[in-house]
Write an enzyme that holds these catalytic residues in place. Structure first.
Site, short mmCIF file in Angstrom:
data_model
loop_
_atom_site.label_atom_id
_atom_site.label_comp_id
_atom_site.label_asym_id
_atom_site.label_seq_id
_atom_site.Cartn_x
_atom_site.Cartn_y
_atom_site.Cartn_z
N ASN A 154 7.75 64.42 8.46
CA ASN A 154 7.28 63.05 8.22
C ASN A 154 7.73 62.48 6.87
OD1 ASN A 154 5.46 64.74 6.88
ND2 ASN A 154 3.78 63.29 7.10
N GLY A 230 2.65 71.29 6.47
CA GLY A 230 2.75 71.11 7.91
C GLY A 230 1.38 71.20 8.55
N SER A 231 1.35 71.60 9.80
CA SER A 231 0.08 71.60 10.54
C SER A 231 -0.81 72.77 10.11
CB SER A 231 0.37 71.71 12.04
OG SER A 231 1.06 72.91 12.30
N VAL A 234 0.01 76.10 12.07
CA VAL A 234 1.12 76.92 11.57
C VAL A 234 0.78 77.50 10.20
CG1 VAL A 234 3.55 76.89 10.86
CG2 VAL A 234 2.86 75.69 12.93
N GLY A 235 0.07 76.73 9.37
CA GLY A 235 -0.33 77.24 8.05
C GLY A 235 -1.15 78.52 8.16
N GLU A 252 -0.22 72.91 2.31
CA GLU A 252 -0.62 71.50 2.37
C GLU A 252 -0.66 71.14 3.84
OE1 GLU A 252 -1.52 69.78 -0.17
OE2 GLU A 252 -0.78 71.06 -1.78
N CYS A 286 0.02 62.69 6.61
CA CYS A 286 -1.16 63.56 6.50
C CYS A 286 -2.33 62.77 5.93
CB CYS A 286 -0.84 64.75 5.62
SG CYS A 286 -0.21 64.29 4.01
#
Ligand code: NAP
Length: 482
Positions: A154, A230-231, A234-235, A252, A286
């Site tokens: 993004n 990212g999401s 996934v984090g 983040e 975000c």
């Protein structure tokens, strides 16, 4: 010099490289469906080569005096200025945001280069009064080693800039895995550092599927830090994998940000700021505002102002002038938005404007959408949609507004609109978010100010400001007896 629409390889140890049998993936334009270029799927062997090259370059880079490291960032700032138009257009073609936003984003990279080059000179240590005679004690910050930066689509270059520039100025070397959607933009960013003569191996670009390349970086024992944006999903996976090799992980993650509007607020100011925060980058931020928590007595007035401004937004190809919002970045994003609007309607939400795809042969366009009659427990108010959907939720008091704001797993950004000093200060204290904006939209970031979220929006680290050095360095305590 790399050329678009050709097949571009990986950047390892100071050169662009590819295997004879290299496989490539397409980068397509979400507004037109056109293929803009091809990027390499890194093989496991090439991922290892990238890490090895960063590892080999570490000692010399760490020992390069910081002001000399900073010179590469100053030079890069200049070269980004020259490549601004090309880089911005590539970003718009790859992920759809309007050109003015892409140009602004390159501007952020330029400013971050300058900021980190300057702020790096304040990587100060500390001295401590010793309990022993004739002993001097100091604590110094040292770089950690190879940093893997894994970034989303993004903000293709700004978020990479936050991480990579903080890592480099601190004396670390980097392996960068950008989102596959924006790998061409990542190549231009990397080429800038090639052209300014960054020593071989200090920055390496590895492209390919996150589930393979990103996961391999998280497992690699020579990677010492993972800096990920990212999401949340996934984090969490990355943290689990990285724990096995005791890596430091900076995350983040997602958000479900609210704008709280009290009955004493300036409603014109609030409406303008909310629409901007909800629909800029087609809601794919975000920090995008996705909930409006409003006191019932001013709900109708605020809603009609928000709808009126939203209906003026023009969607289209971000390269065309007069366009306010571009397409969603891919088909999956478009379908996710449709799914959430349909859940909301099934639960009794009312579509005040938008609510459907914009017919287009190839593009992933969706109308900016405002929903009312939403409950905070609805999925549309709890889960990150990452699209142009704004949900109105009514409350009867400041206390209820704060309670609903905090009633989500996320804690990234919250706005509070009020003319009361009392509520502004109580809000600043009681809101559970890493970013709090009084009488301002949810999506603002300034250099020098710590950026990041609480709860499931992160794991406590911060970027953008000098606090980024806490991720990119570790302390060494030195005792000297004389
Ligand atoms: P994503 O799917 O989590 O992907 C982010 C990065 O991780 C991409 O480079 C991706 O590669 C890679 N990746 C995917 N699966 C992986 C795995 N199993 N192991 C290692 N790496 C993996 O997120 P996104 O869709 O690109 O971005 C949207 C999300 O980012 C939203 O949740 C948004 O809130 C969040 N975000 C947060 C901030 C913040 O500062 N808090 C800022 C911007 C965005 P591929 O592209 O190849 O899949």
């Amino acid at each position: 010099m790399i050329h678009q629409a050709t097949k571009n390889g990986l950047y390892i140890n100071g050169s662009w490289t590819q295997d004879e049998n290299q496989e490539f993936f397409e980068s397509t334009n979400p507004a037109t469906g056109q293929v803009e270029g091809y990027c390499a799927f890194a093989t496991p062997f090439q991922v290892n080569q990238g890490v090895e090259s960063a590892k080999n370059a570490f000692r010399a880079w760490k020992n390069t005096p910081l002001p000399e490291r900073a010179i590469f960032l100053w030079k890069a700032a200049q070269l980004f200025e020259e490549k601004k138009e090309h880089l911005a257009k590539t970003m718009t073609k790859e992920m759809g945001k309007v050109l003015a936003e892409s140009l602004g984003e390159v501007g952020v990279v330029i400013e971050t280069c300058k900021y980190m080059a300057g702020e790096g000179r304040r990587l100060f240590g500390e001295t401590v009064s010793s309990g022993a005679t004739n002993r001097h004690i100091m604590m110094v910050r040292e770089p950690v080693g190879v940093v893997a930066c894994i970034t989303p689509w993004n903000f293709p270059v700004a978020l990479a800039g936050y991480k990579i520039l903080a890592a480099l100025i601190s004396g670390n070397t980097v392996v960068w895995k950008p989102a596959s959607e924006v790998a061409l933009s990542a190549q231009i960013f990397t080429e800038v550092f090639h052209e300014v003569g960054l020593p071989k191996g200090v920055l390496n670009l590895i492209t390919g599927a996150g589930s393979k390349v990103g996961a391999q970086l998280a497992e690699h024992s020579d990677v010492k830090v993972i800096s990920f944006t990212g999401s949340t999903e996934v984090g969490i996976k990355l943290s689990e994998t990285a724990a096995k090799t005791l890596k430091r992980v900076s995350l983040e993650l997602g958000g479900k940000n609210a704008a709280i509007v009290l009955k004493d607020a300036d409603l014109n100011l609030a409406a303008e700021a909310i629409v901007k925060a909800a629909f800029t980058t087609t809601g794919q931020r975000c920090t995008a505002a996705s909930r409006v928590i409003v006191e019932a007595s001013v709900k109708d007035e605020l809603l009609s102002k928000v709808v009126a401004i939203t209906q003026k937004l023009k969607a289209g190809n971000g390269l065309e002038s007069g366009v306010d919002i571009g397409p969603l970045t891919n088909k999956n994003q478009l379908e996710t938005v449709e799914k959430y609007v349909s859940f909301a309607v099934q639960n009794g939400a009312v579509i005040e404007c938008g609510g459907k795809r914009i017919p287009s042969e190839q593009g992933y366009f969706y109308e900016p959408t405002v929903l009312s009659n939403v409950k905070n427990s609805d999925r549309v108010a709890q889960e990150e949609i990452f699209g142009p959907v704004l949900a109105f939720i009514e409350v009867n008091s400041f206390e209820e507004a704060i309670e609903l704001n905090n009633d989500t797993v996320y804690g990234l950004s919250t706005s509070l609109f009020t003319s009361s000093l009392h509520y502004a200060n109580r809000g600043a204290k009681e809101i559970e978010s890493g970013l709090v904006y009084i009488n301002n939209g949810t999506s603002n970031a300034e250099l020098g100010v710590a950026f990041g979220g609480t709860k499931h929006s992160g794991n406590g680290h911060r970027e953008v400001s000098h606090h980024a050095f806490d991720v990119m360095t570790e302390w060494k305590s030195i005792y000297t007896t004389y």
